[in-house]
Motif scaffolding. Structure first.
Motif, PDB file in Angstrom:
ATOM      1  N   THR A 226     -19.404  20.850 -30.485  1.00 44.69           N
ATOM      2  CA  THR A 226     -18.829  22.176 -30.259  1.00 44.69           C
ATOM      3  C   THR A 226     -18.948  23.025 -31.518  1.00 44.69           C
ATOM      4  O   THR A 226     -19.234  24.227 -31.446  1.00 44.69           O
ATOM      5  N   VAL A 227     -18.738  22.407 -32.676  1.00 45.48           N
ATOM      6  CA  VAL A 227     -18.944  23.115 -33.939  1.00 45.48           C
ATOM      7  C   VAL A 227     -20.378  23.623 -34.034  1.00 45.48           C
ATOM      8  O   VAL A 227     -20.631  24.778 -34.398  1.00 45.48           O
ATOM      9  N   ALA A 228     -21.333  22.762 -33.723  1.00 41.15           N
ATOM     10  CA  ALA A 228     -22.745  23.142 -33.820  1.00 41.15           C
ATOM     11  C   ALA A 228     -23.070  24.320 -32.912  1.00 41.15           C
ATOM     12  O   ALA A 228     -23.841  25.219 -33.293  1.00 41.15           O
ATOM     13  N   PHE A 229     -22.500  24.330 -31.721  1.00 39.24           N
ATOM     14  CA  PHE A 229     -22.707  25.461 -30.806  1.00 39.24           C
ATOM     15  C   PHE A 229     -22.183  26.757 -31.412  1.00 39.24           C
ATOM     16  O   PHE A 229     -22.887  27.776 -31.443  1.00 39.24           O
ATOM     17  N   LEU A 230     -20.959  26.729 -31.918  1.00 38.19           N
ATOM     18  CA  LEU A 230     -20.355  27.948 -32.476  1.00 38.19           C
ATOM     19  C   LEU A 230     -21.045  28.383 -33.760  1.00 38.19           C
ATOM     20  O   LEU A 230     -21.033  29.574 -34.098  1.00 38.19           O
ATOM     21  N   ALA A 231     -21.627  27.436 -34.506  1.00 37.70           N
ATOM     22  CA  ALA A 231     -22.259  27.745 -35.785  1.00 37.70           C
ATOM     23  C   ALA A 231     -23.658  28.317 -35.643  1.00 37.70           C
ATOM     24  O   ALA A 231     -24.202  28.884 -36.598  1.00 37.70           O
ATOM     25  N   ALA A 232     -24.248  28.204 -34.477  1.00 37.68           N
ATOM     26  CA  ALA A 232     -25.640  28.602 -34.291  1.00 37.68           C
ATOM     27  C   ALA A 232     -25.822  30.115 -34.415  1.00 37.68           C
ATOM     28  O   ALA A 232     -24.926  30.900 -34.115  1.00 37.68           O
ATOM     29  N   ARG A 233     -27.002  30.505 -34.839  1.00 33.72           N
ATOM     30  CA  ARG A 233     -27.330  31.932 -34.892  1.00 33.72           C
ATOM     31  C   ARG A 233     -27.179  32.586 -33.520  1.00 33.72           C
ATOM     32  O   ARG A 233     -26.805  33.747 -33.404  1.00 33.72           O
ATOM     33  N   GLU A 234     -27.484  31.812 -32.481  1.00 35.71           N
ATOM     34  CA  GLU A 234     -27.490  32.362 -31.125  1.00 35.71           C
ATOM     35  C   GLU A 234     -26.100  32.577 -30.544  1.00 35.71           C
ATOM     36  O   GLU A 234     -25.970  33.126 -29.447  1.00 35.71           O
ATOM     37  N   ALA A 235     -25.048  32.159 -31.250  1.00 41.05           N
ATOM     38  CA  ALA A 235     -23.679  32.246 -30.715  1.00 41.05           C
ATOM     39  C   ALA A 235     -22.962  33.519 -31.154  1.00 41.05           C
ATOM     40  O   ALA A 235     -21.739  33.550 -31.246  1.00 41.05           O
ATOM     41  N   GLY A 236     -23.713  34.566 -31.396  1.00 38.37           N
ATOM     42  CA  GLY A 236     -23.135  35.775 -31.963  1.00 38.37           C
ATOM     43  C   GLY A 236     -22.292  36.622 -31.032  1.00 38.37           C
ATOM     44  O   GLY A 236     -21.665  37.589 -31.486  1.00 38.37           O
ATOM     45  N   TYR A 237     -22.263  36.305 -29.740  1.00 42.94           N
ATOM     46  CA  TYR A 237     -21.488  37.121 -28.800  1.00 42.94           C
ATOM     47  C   TYR A 237     -20.145  36.487 -28.462  1.00 42.94           C
ATOM     48  O   TYR A 237     -19.410  36.984 -27.622  1.00 42.94           O
ATOM     49  N   LEU A 238     -19.812  35.404 -29.105  1.00 41.73           N
ATOM     50  CA  LEU A 238     -18.559  34.705 -28.840  1.00 41.73           C
ATOM     51  C   LEU A 238     -17.715  34.743 -30.113  1.00 41.73           C
ATOM     52  O   LEU A 238     -18.087  34.162 -31.128  1.00 41.73           O
ATOM     53  N   THR A 239     -16.605  35.460 -30.063  1.00 44.95           N
ATOM     54  CA  THR A 239     -15.754  35.553 -31.243  1.00 44.95           C
ATOM     55  C   THR A 239     -14.295  35.739 -30.845  1.00 44.95           C
ATOM     56  O   THR A 239     -13.993  36.231 -29.752  1.00 44.95           O
ATOM     57  N   GLY A 240     -13.398  35.316 -31.714  1.00 43.23           N
ATOM     58  CA  GLY A 240     -11.965  35.446 -31.475  1.00 43.23           C
ATOM     59  C   GLY A 240     -11.412  34.490 -30.439  1.00 43.23           C
ATOM     60  O   GLY A 240     -10.322  34.708 -29.914  1.00 43.23           O
ATOM     61  N   GLN A 241     -12.110  33.387 -30.186  1.00 42.86           N
ATOM     62  CA  GLN A 241     -11.714  32.474 -29.115  1.00 42.86           C
ATOM     63  C   GLN A 241     -11.274  31.117 -29.660  1.00 42.86           C
ATOM     64  O   GLN A 241     -11.673  30.707 -30.743  1.00 42.86           O
ATOM     65  N   THR A 242     -10.468  30.428 -28.869  1.00 42.13           N
ATOM     66  CA  THR A 242     -10.080  29.050 -29.162  1.00 42.13           C
ATOM     67  C   THR A 242     -10.555  28.165 -28.015  1.00 42.13           C
ATOM     68  O   THR A 242     -10.149  28.359 -26.862  1.00 42.13           O
ATOM     69  N   ILE A 243     -11.440  27.242 -28.326  1.00 44.03           N
ATOM     70  CA  ILE A 243     -11.985  26.323 -27.326  1.00 44.03           C
ATOM     71  C   ILE A 243     -11.231  24.998 -27.423  1.00 44.03           C
ATOM     72  O   ILE A 243     -11.247  24.339 -28.471  1.00 44.03           O
ATOM     73  N   THR A 244     -10.565  24.623 -26.349  1.00 46.41           N
ATOM     74  CA  THR A 244      -9.795  23.387 -26.332  1.00 46.41           C
ATOM     75  C   THR A 244     -10.678  22.246 -25.845  1.00 46.41           C
ATOM     76  O   THR A 244     -11.137  22.250 -24.702  1.00 46.41           O
ATOM     77  N   VAL A 245     -10.929  21.285 -26.719  1.00 46.00           N
ATOM     78  CA  VAL A 245     -11.810  20.152 -26.408  1.00 46.00           C
ATOM     79  C   VAL A 245     -10.921  18.922 -26.277  1.00 46.00           C
ATOM     80  O   VAL A 245     -10.647  18.209 -27.245  1.00 46.00           O
ATOM     81  N   CYS A 246     -10.447  18.680 -25.056  1.00 51.01           N
ATOM     82  CA  CYS A 246      -9.387  17.679 -24.882  1.00 51.01           C
ATOM     83  C   CYS A 246      -9.582  16.797 -23.653  1.00 51.01           C
ATOM     84  O   CYS A 246      -8.663  16.087 -23.250  1.00 51.01           O
ATOM     85  N   GLY A 247     -10.748  16.858 -23.025  1.00 51.05           N
ATOM     86  CA  GLY A 247     -10.974  16.052 -21.832  1.00 51.05           C
ATOM     87  C   GLY A 247     -10.125  16.463 -20.656  1.00 51.05           C
ATOM     88  O   GLY A 247      -9.904  15.684 -19.721  1.00 51.05           O
ATOM     89  N   GLY A 248      -9.595  17.689 -20.691  1.00 53.08           N
ATOM     90  CA  GLY A 248      -8.759  18.185 -19.596  1.00 53.08           C
ATOM     91  C   GLY A 248      -7.285  17.902 -19.758  1.00 53.08           C
ATOM     92  O   GLY A 248      -6.475  18.261 -18.893  1.00 53.08           O
ATOM     93  N   ARG A 249      -6.889  17.293 -20.882  1.00 56.29           N
ATOM     94  CA  ARG A 249      -5.484  16.901 -21.029  1.00 56.29           C
ATOM     95  C   ARG A 249      -4.552  18.118 -21.083  1.00 56.29           C
ATOM     96  O   ARG A 249      -3.401  18.040 -20.664  1.00 56.29           O
ATOM     97  N   SER A 250      -5.053  19.243 -21.594  1.00 54.38           N
ATOM     98  CA  SER A 250      -4.202  20.431 -21.703  1.00 54.38           C
ATOM     99  C   SER A 250      -3.885  21.038 -20.344  1.00 54.38           C
ATOM    100  O   SER A 250      -2.979  21.884 -20.243  1.00 54.38           O
ATOM    101  N   ILE A 251      -4.589  20.631 -19.294  1.00 52.78           N
ATOM    102  CA  ILE A 251      -4.298  21.140 -17.952  1.00 52.78           C
ATOM    103  C   ILE A 251      -3.696  20.067 -17.072  1.00 52.78           C
ATOM    104  O   ILE A 251      -3.440  20.291 -15.891  1.00 52.78           O
ATOM    105  N   ALA A 252      -3.454  18.886 -17.650  1.00 56.94           N
ATOM    106  CA  ALA A 252      -2.908  17.776 -16.887  1.00 56.94           C
ATOM    107  C   ALA A 252      -1.402  17.646 -17.141  1.00 56.94           C
ATOM    108  O   ALA A 252      -0.819  18.388 -17.929  1.00 56.94           O
ATOM    109  N   GLY A 253      -0.775  16.713 -16.461  1.00 56.31           N
ATOM    110  CA  GLY A 253       0.635  16.476 -16.639  1.00 56.31           C
ATOM    111  C   GLY A 253       0.927  15.680 -17.905  1.00 56.31           C
ATOM    112  O   GLY A 253       0.037  15.395 -18.702  1.00 56.31           O
ATOM    113  N   SER A 254       2.160  15.302 -18.078  1.00 55.10           N
ATOM    114  CA  SER A 254       2.558  14.535 -19.257  1.00 55.10           C
ATOM    115  C   SER A 254       2.084  13.097 -19.136  1.00 55.10           C
ATOM    116  O   SER A 254       1.656  12.646 -18.071  1.00 55.10           O
TER     117      SER A 254
END
Length: 256
Positions: A226-254
């Motif tokens: 995910t870091v590599a994607f955001l660091a690429a020259r081609e990722a210039g249209y994505l800014t001010g965002q938080t990408i949650t990389v959690c396997g879906g846990r943030s949308i699941a129950g406890s």
């Protein structure tokens, strides 16, 4: 916007803090495999030595720059050294952080402030010092590691506060730097397999695993990609965002 961006054929030049940690190590090795020039920073040269050995010969260039992120002079010296060595800087990855959990009623003010100083103020010190070089890059990238914990985590009020603040300040920085071609984004990892997480009791690890919809805990390489994607020259249209990389846990129950 800068009138002289770095050539698209040139290796990307990145400064990575917290490089000796589990996630930082994974980010460093992945960016090295992609041919980055890397400035690796952590608290000591000794902690960075094994990583330096691993990525030497793979990265386009590599140097170790120990720094105290709570000391602006130490940070400026490290950033200036990276810029001088690489003749510029394209990417900053703010991965350094500390975790000192305690319930609010037992947490001291000093403990709360220490976590804020390293996780939040350290990130701001690094980013501020790197801004001139990132602007000159023309495709500058700031990528900061927050955490799924910023959504709320029992016993982690100081850590959650610091990580939530990183997400907020990154949105403000994104507005300030957009016209210069610099993007500012965050990655919020969920539970990731590292030496620290593996020290938890086996029954807790199993409960965590069962709570993750994709059926496994994260690995450092999940964050690194995910870091590599955001660091690429081609990722210039994505800014001010938080990408949650959690396997879906943030949308699941406890945890069950």
């Amino acid at each position: 916007m800068t009138s002289s961006p770095t050539p698209s054929s040139a290796p990307r030049r990145a400064l990575l803090t917290g490089a000796a940690g589990g996630i930082g190590w994974g980010i460093a090795t992945h960016l090295a495999e992609l041919g980055y020039a890397l400035a690796l920073s952590d608290r000591s040269s000794e902690s960075l030595a094994p990583l330096l050995t691993e990525v030497t010969g793979t990265a386009a260039d590599v140097t170790c720059l120990p720094a105290d992120l709570t000391d602006p002079q130490s940070v400026t010296a490290a950033v200036d050294a990276a810029v001088a060595r690489f003749q510029g800087l394209d990417v900053v990855v703010n991965c350094a952080g500390v975790l000192k959990d305690a319930r609010v009623e037992t947490m001291t003010a000093a403990t709360f402030q220490q976590v804020l100083q390293v996780n939040l103020i350290g990130m701001l010190n690094v980013t501020a010092a790197a801004m001139p070089a990132l602007r000159r890059s023309g495709t500058g990238r700031v990528i900061s590691l927050t955490s799924r914990a910023w959504l709320g985590n029992y016993g982690s009020s100081n850590y959650a506060t610091s990580k939530g603040a990183i997400a907020g300040v990154s949105r403000s920085l994104a507005l300030s730097l957009a016209a210069d071609g610099v993007t500012v984004n965050c990655i919020a990892p969920g539970f990731v397999e590292t030496p620290m997480s593996n020290s938890l009791p086996a029954n807790i690890l199993e409960r965590v695993r069962r709570s993750i919809p994709v059926g496994r805990v994260g690995r450092p390489e999940d964050i690194a990609r995910t870091v590599a994607f955001l660091a690429a020259r081609e990722a210039g249209y994505l800014t001010g965002q938080t990408i949650t990389v959690c396997g879906g846990r943030s949308i699941a129950g406890s945890m069950r």
